[in-house]
Motif scaffolding. Structure first.
Motif, mmCIF file in Angstrom:
data_model
loop_
_atom_site.group_PDB
_atom_site.id
_atom_site.type_symbol
_atom_site.label_atom_id
_atom_site.label_comp_id
_atom_site.label_asym_id
_atom_site.label_seq_id
_atom_site.Cartn_x
_atom_site.Cartn_y
_atom_site.Cartn_z
ATOM 1 N N GLU A 120 0.837 -1.204 0.000
ATOM 2 C CA GLU A 120 0.000 0.000 0.000
ATOM 3 C C GLU A 120 0.871 1.253 0.000
ATOM 4 O O GLU A 120 0.604 2.217 -0.739
ATOM 5 C CB GLU A 120 -0.924 0.002 1.222
ATOM 6 N N ALA A 121 1.914 1.262 0.826
ATOM 7 C CA ALA A 121 2.796 2.424 0.880
ATOM 8 C C ALA A 121 3.491 2.648 -0.455
ATOM 9 O O ALA A 121 3.614 3.787 -0.922
ATOM 10 C CB ALA A 121 3.834 2.235 1.993
ATOM 11 N N ALA A 122 3.943 1.563 -1.075
ATOM 12 C CA ALA A 122 4.635 1.682 -2.357
ATOM 13 C C ALA A 122 3.724 2.249 -3.438
ATOM 14 O O ALA A 122 4.135 3.117 -4.234
ATOM 15 C CB ALA A 122 5.169 0.312 -2.780
ATOM 16 N N LEU A 123 2.478 1.784 -3.476
ATOM 17 C CA LEU A 123 1.538 2.278 -4.482
ATOM 18 C C LEU A 123 1.218 3.752 -4.248
ATOM 19 O O LEU A 123 1.171 4.557 -5.196
ATOM 20 C CB LEU A 123 0.248 1.452 -4.449
ATOM 21 N N LYS A 124 0.988 4.118 -2.994
ATOM 22 C CA LYS A 124 0.700 5.525 -2.672
ATOM 23 C C LYS A 124 1.872 6.421 -3.045
ATOM 24 O O LYS A 124 1.680 7.511 -3.615
ATOM 25 C CB LYS A 124 0.401 5.649 -1.172
ATOM 26 N N LEU A 125 3.067 5.971 -2.732
ATOM 27 C CA LEU A 125 4.237 6.785 -3.017
ATOM 28 C C LEU A 125 4.441 6.959 -4.518
ATOM 29 O O LEU A 125 4.759 8.058 -4.996
ATOM 30 C CB LEU A 125 5.487 6.158 -2.393
ATOM 31 N N ALA A 126 4.265 5.874 -5.287
ATOM 32 C CA ALA A 126 4.429 5.966 -6.735
ATOM 33 C C ALA A 126 3.457 6.974 -7.335
ATOM 34 O O ALA A 126 3.817 7.752 -8.226
ATOM 35 C CB ALA A 126 4.227 4.587 -7.373
ATOM 36 N N ARG A 127 2.234 6.991 -6.837
ATOM 37 C CA ARG A 127 1.247 7.941 -7.349
ATOM 38 C C ARG A 127 1.603 9.359 -6.945
ATOM 39 O O ARG A 127 1.421 10.311 -7.718
ATOM 40 C CB ARG A 127 -0.135 7.542 -6.840
ATOM 41 N N LYS A 128 2.119 9.523 -5.747
ATOM 42 C CA LYS A 128 2.504 10.852 -5.281
ATOM 43 C C LYS A 128 3.680 11.395 -6.097
ATOM 44 O O LYS A 128 3.683 12.558 -6.518
ATOM 45 C CB LYS A 128 2.880 10.788 -3.795
#
Length: 423
Positions: A120-128
């Motif tokens: 979840e953190a990785a996906l959020k960060l990639a989008r950010k």
């Protein structure tokens, strides 16, 4: 014969969601190394290893000693993201034993202590970082059971459990999905580069180098290199999910080392804690560290006892390449053994890398029968794959040669029994 076990309290009070206990009807009480013992004292050789969370075995004495000393000294147990001695020693060990020897430059993020939270953190960060929404994933992928992780998971039954639409992700064919009859990246490259394809440029691609839950599907080194190059050329972040296949499961510490690539983001959990204690990490290139303080957090992201056992594991097993070499040697032996039994039976094949292997059955029902037969002989193995058609082996990396032989002997016998005996 299996001793009848009274499981009435579990059936009366525990949710129907329980799973593994249905396949292994025993009440386990103690564990050591590659072995579990039930209340009746029966021993089971564990080729499941906590779904890959126990690469160093149960109650590893080196890790246990470090943990007991830490608890005995009143070391911090719960620390959120405060700075602690245990965290400092872990970060220093990650730098000295993992990153510097491999020429890797990553910042370390401590998310909540599960693989799904790391994803979840990785996906959020990639989008950010990119300002884009879509994530590309792959057929037969498994990345966890939370909503974001499910959105990039392939299994229809698991996705259905979300109960809501799973959006902003697009599946792509994994290596070998078309049985090597169609070039995997042709369509992907075409739609990414065609301004009229209607395909928005994604924020990231998330991939497992070996799909464990998906059926022990292997990505070739050249396929991974092609994927990394495709992403780099188009400003798409590459996320490698190393939750189950990292920490030496495939041989080297990081499963992507075979391809010589450097992902933008790496997720780790399961065996990174060393002892089976909950812990997860996200490794990210410094230029992608664009989080605001507390933007992704969690109450239990500071599980300091897990930091202690993780540090002990990295120092004991990853200060040199001895464990990696041993894993490669044992993996080759497992491959030869399983290939021999597969050749004796029609509709049976095998694949694997390091110490993760799968036996694939054209008749999916046979996989479950093999697991049940093995359990009756004191061996724990589970199924995987879209139809549970694969018997998956995840033994501890530290098990002895005699234990490996014993487990393989039980497995071979179980396959012969289910498939009609040796041809």
């Amino acid at each position: 014969m299996i001793t009848t076990t009274d499981t009435s309290i579990f059936e009366a009070m525990e949710s129907n969601v329980r799973g593994y206990c249905r396949d292994w009807p025993a009440i386990f009480s103690t564990a050591e190394g590659a072995w579990l013992r039930d209340e009746q004292g029966r021993e089971y050789l564990d080729f499941f290893a906590g779904a890959g969370a126990l690469n160093y075995g149960h109650n590893n004495p080196i890790l246990k000693k470090a943990l007991l000393e830490y608890i005995g000294s009143n070391g911090i147990t719960h620390g959120l993201d405060m700075s602690t001695v245990a965290k400092r020693e872990l970060l220093e060990t990650i730098r000295d034993n993992l990153l510097s020897p491999r020429g890797l430059d990553y910042k370390v993020q401590f998310p909540g202590p599960t693989g799904a939270n790391a994803v979840e953190a990785a996906l959020k960060l990639a989008r950010k970082v990119t300002g884009r929404k879509t994530i590309l994933s792959f057929t037969n992928a498994f990345h966890g059971m939370t909503l974001g992780a499910l959105s990039v998971t392939g299994n229809a039954a698991k996705r259905a459990g979300a109960g809501v639409p799973l959006e902003h992700s697009t599946p792509m064919p994994y290596d070998g999905y078309f049985d090597n009859t169609i070039e995997d990246f042709g369509w992907m490259q075409r739609v990414l580069d065609d301004s009229s394809s209607g395909f928005d440029r994604p924020a990231a691609v998330i991939v497992e180098t070996v799909q464990g839950e998906g059926g022990v599907n292997l990505a070739r080194a050249e396929w991974l290199r092609h994927l990394a190059g495709l992403c780099a050329a188009r400003d798409i972040l590459l996320i490698v999910d190393d939750v189950q296949m990292g920490c030496g499961r495939t041989g080297p510490f990081f499963s992507f080392e075979i391809a010589g690539i450097t992902p933008d983001i790496v997720t780790l959990s399961k065996s990174i804690g060393g002892y089976g204690l909950p812990m997860a990490l996200v490794l990210l290139k410094p230029e992608h560290d664009q989080w605001s303080p507390g933007e992704h957090n969690g109450t239990f992201r500071g599980n300091n006892p897990a930091f202690v056992t993780a540090t002990a594991a990295l120092r004991e097993y990853w200060s040199d390449d001895k464990l990696a070499q041993r894993t490669a040697e044992n993996g080759a032996y497992v491959s030869r053994t399983l290939s021999a039994v597969a050749e004796r039976h029609a509709g049976v094949s095998t694949r694997g890398r390091g110490m993760v292997h799968g036996i694939v059955f054209d008749d999916p029902s046979q996989a479950g029968k093999v697991c049940r037969t093995a359990f009756e002989q004191g061996l724990l193995v589970e199924t995987s794959g879209s139809m549970d058609e694969v018997v998956k082996l995840l033994p501890p990396l530290t098990l002895g040669s005699d234990e490996l032989d014993q487990g393989l002997s039980v497995l071979v016998s179980s396959i012969d029994t289910v498939c009609g005996g040796a041809a």
